[in-house]
Design a protein around this motif. Sequence first.
Motif, PDB file in Angstrom:
ATOM      1  N   ALA A   3       0.826  -1.203   0.000  1.00  0.00           N
ATOM      2  CA  ALA A   3       0.000   0.000   0.000  1.00  0.00           C
ATOM      3  C   ALA A   3       0.862   1.256   0.000  1.00  0.00           C
ATOM      4  O   ALA A   3       0.546   2.244  -0.651  1.00  0.00           O
ATOM      5  CB  ALA A   3      -0.936   0.002   1.206  1.00  0.00           C
ATOM      6  N   THR A   4       1.964   1.257   0.699  1.00  0.00           N
ATOM      7  CA  THR A   4       2.803   2.446   0.737  1.00  0.00           C
ATOM      8  C   THR A   4       3.495   2.680  -0.601  1.00  0.00           C
ATOM      9  O   THR A   4       3.664   3.824  -1.006  1.00  0.00           O
ATOM     10  CB  THR A   4       3.855   2.342   1.850  1.00  0.00           C
ATOM     11  N   THR A   5       3.852   1.625  -1.300  1.00  0.00           N
ATOM     12  CA  THR A   5       4.472   1.779  -2.605  1.00  0.00           C
ATOM     13  C   THR A   5       3.479   2.383  -3.587  1.00  0.00           C
ATOM     14  O   THR A   5       3.810   3.322  -4.320  1.00  0.00           O
ATOM     15  CB  THR A   5       4.977   0.423  -3.130  1.00  0.00           C
ATOM     16  N   TRP A   6       2.242   1.858  -3.575  1.00  0.00           N
ATOM     17  CA  TRP A   6       1.220   2.391  -4.473  1.00  0.00           C
ATOM     18  C   TRP A   6       0.833   3.814  -4.077  1.00  0.00           C
ATOM     19  O   TRP A   6       0.563   4.655  -4.919  1.00  0.00           O
ATOM     20  CB  TRP A   6      -0.012   1.492  -4.497  1.00  0.00           C
ATOM     21  N   ALA A  11       0.938   9.457  -5.441  1.00  0.00           N
ATOM     22  CA  ALA A  11       1.294  10.821  -5.063  1.00  0.00           C
ATOM     23  C   ALA A  11       2.233  11.433  -6.094  1.00  0.00           C
ATOM     24  O   ALA A  11       2.085  12.605  -6.472  1.00  0.00           O
ATOM     25  CB  ALA A  11       1.944  10.832  -3.679  1.00  0.00           C
ATOM     26  N   LEU A  12       3.193  10.671  -6.580  1.00  0.00           N
ATOM     27  CA  LEU A  12       4.104  11.166  -7.612  1.00  0.00           C
ATOM     28  C   LEU A  12       3.365  11.445  -8.917  1.00  0.00           C
ATOM     29  O   LEU A  12       3.594  12.470  -9.567  1.00  0.00           O
ATOM     30  CB  LEU A  12       5.238  10.178  -7.860  1.00  0.00           C
ATOM     31  N   ALA A  13       2.458  10.558  -9.285  1.00  0.00           N
ATOM     32  CA  ALA A  13       1.698  10.764 -10.514  1.00  0.00           C
ATOM     33  C   ALA A  13       0.799  11.985 -10.381  1.00  0.00           C
ATOM     34  O   ALA A  13       0.702  12.802 -11.299  1.00  0.00           O
ATOM     35  CB  ALA A  13       0.870   9.519 -10.831  1.00  0.00           C
ATOM     36  N   GLY A  14       0.150  12.124  -9.239  1.00  0.00           N
ATOM     37  CA  GLY A  14      -0.702  13.296  -9.019  1.00  0.00           C
ATOM     38  C   GLY A  14       0.093  14.579  -9.023  1.00  0.00           C
ATOM     39  O   GLY A  14      -0.332  15.595  -9.578  1.00  0.00           O
ATOM     40  N   GLY A  16       2.881  15.057 -10.620  1.00  0.00           N
ATOM     41  CA  GLY A  16       3.293  15.291 -12.004  1.00  0.00           C
ATOM     42  C   GLY A  16       2.170  15.888 -12.834  1.00  0.00           C
ATOM     43  O   GLY A  16       2.380  16.806 -13.636  1.00  0.00           O
ATOM     44  N   VAL A  17       0.958  15.380 -12.629  1.00  0.00           N
ATOM     45  CA  VAL A  17      -0.198  15.924 -13.356  1.00  0.00           C
ATOM     46  C   VAL A  17      -0.445  17.366 -12.938  1.00  0.00           C
ATOM     47  O   VAL A  17      -0.688  18.237 -13.774  1.00  0.00           O
ATOM     48  CB  VAL A  17      -1.448  15.045 -13.110  1.00  0.00           C
ATOM     49  N   ALA A  18      -0.350  17.656 -11.629  1.00  0.00           N
ATOM     50  CA  ALA A  18      -0.566  19.021 -11.149  1.00  0.00           C
ATOM     51  C   ALA A  18       0.486  19.966 -11.716  1.00  0.00           C
ATOM     52  O   ALA A  18       0.168  21.082 -12.146  1.00  0.00           O
ATOM     53  CB  ALA A  18      -0.544  19.048  -9.622  1.00  0.00           C
ATOM     54  N   ALA A  19       1.732  19.532 -11.732  1.00  0.00           N
ATOM     55  CA  ALA A  19       2.789  20.374 -12.285  1.00  0.00           C
ATOM     56  C   ALA A  19       2.564  20.606 -13.776  1.00  0.00           C
ATOM     57  O   ALA A  19       2.765  21.713 -14.285  1.00  0.00           O
ATOM     58  CB  ALA A  19       4.153  19.727 -12.041  1.00  0.00           C
ATOM     59  N   GLY A  20       2.140  19.575 -14.477  1.00  0.00           N
ATOM     60  CA  GLY A  20       1.860  19.717 -15.903  1.00  0.00           C
ATOM     61  C   GLY A  20       0.727  20.698 -16.157  1.00  0.00           C
ATOM     62  O   GLY A  20       0.781  21.508 -17.083  1.00  0.00           O
ATOM     63  N   LEU A  21      -0.307  20.638 -15.335  1.00  0.00           N
ATOM     64  CA  LEU A  21      -1.418  21.574 -15.483  1.00  0.00           C
ATOM     65  C   LEU A  21      -0.987  23.004 -15.189  1.00  0.00           C
ATOM     66  O   LEU A  21      -1.444  23.948 -15.829  1.00  0.00           O
ATOM     67  CB  LEU A  21      -2.576  21.172 -14.567  1.00  0.00           C
ATOM     68  N   LEU A  22      -0.114  23.172 -14.209  1.00  0.00           N
ATOM     69  CA  LEU A  22       0.376  24.509 -13.895  1.00  0.00           C
ATOM     70  C   LEU A  22       1.179  25.097 -15.051  1.00  0.00           C
ATOM     71  O   LEU A  22       1.174  26.298 -15.272  1.00  0.00           O
ATOM     72  CB  LEU A  22       1.236  24.482 -12.627  1.00  0.00           C
TER      73      LEU A  22
END
Length: 150
Positions: A3-6, A11-14, A16-22
């Motif tokens: 669970a911690t790995t996922w 969190a990393l994917a989210g 990355g998506v947030a940074a991309g949107l910014l």
Amino acid sequence: MRATTWTRRLALAGGGVAAGLLVVTPLAVADTTAPPAPPSSTAPPSSAVPVAPITLSPEESQQVCGDWVPKLQKRAKNLTDRINGGAEVAGSVANLKARSADQKAKGHTAAADRLQKRADKRQSRISQLSDATSKLDAFASAHCKPAGTK
């Protein structure tokens, strides 16, 4: 453990998506409705484009006058002193010319030519530094109050 790995991966994917949107959002919002004007033969060169005035808050003005202007004036003075220094001053025109003569005496004409070109280019920087210093002085006299006045 799984669970911690996922959780980390999500969190990393989210992130990355947030940074991309910014990054992408300002580009998508930019107004591109007006096409650029075609260049005309009577248009002034691009270096003659008028500059819009900049408005500073009192705090920003104090920071510019108290921190940046003195630092830039000192830096311009130090560069001018270095460029005009004698042959013993590293980076001076005289030092570069002496090194060029030394390389030429040793038969290294390519290195001598490079050093001579650097000396010529560095000598031409004096006019740019004096222009920058005069602009800084003009800005300071027009916008920076002496320490005792309000």
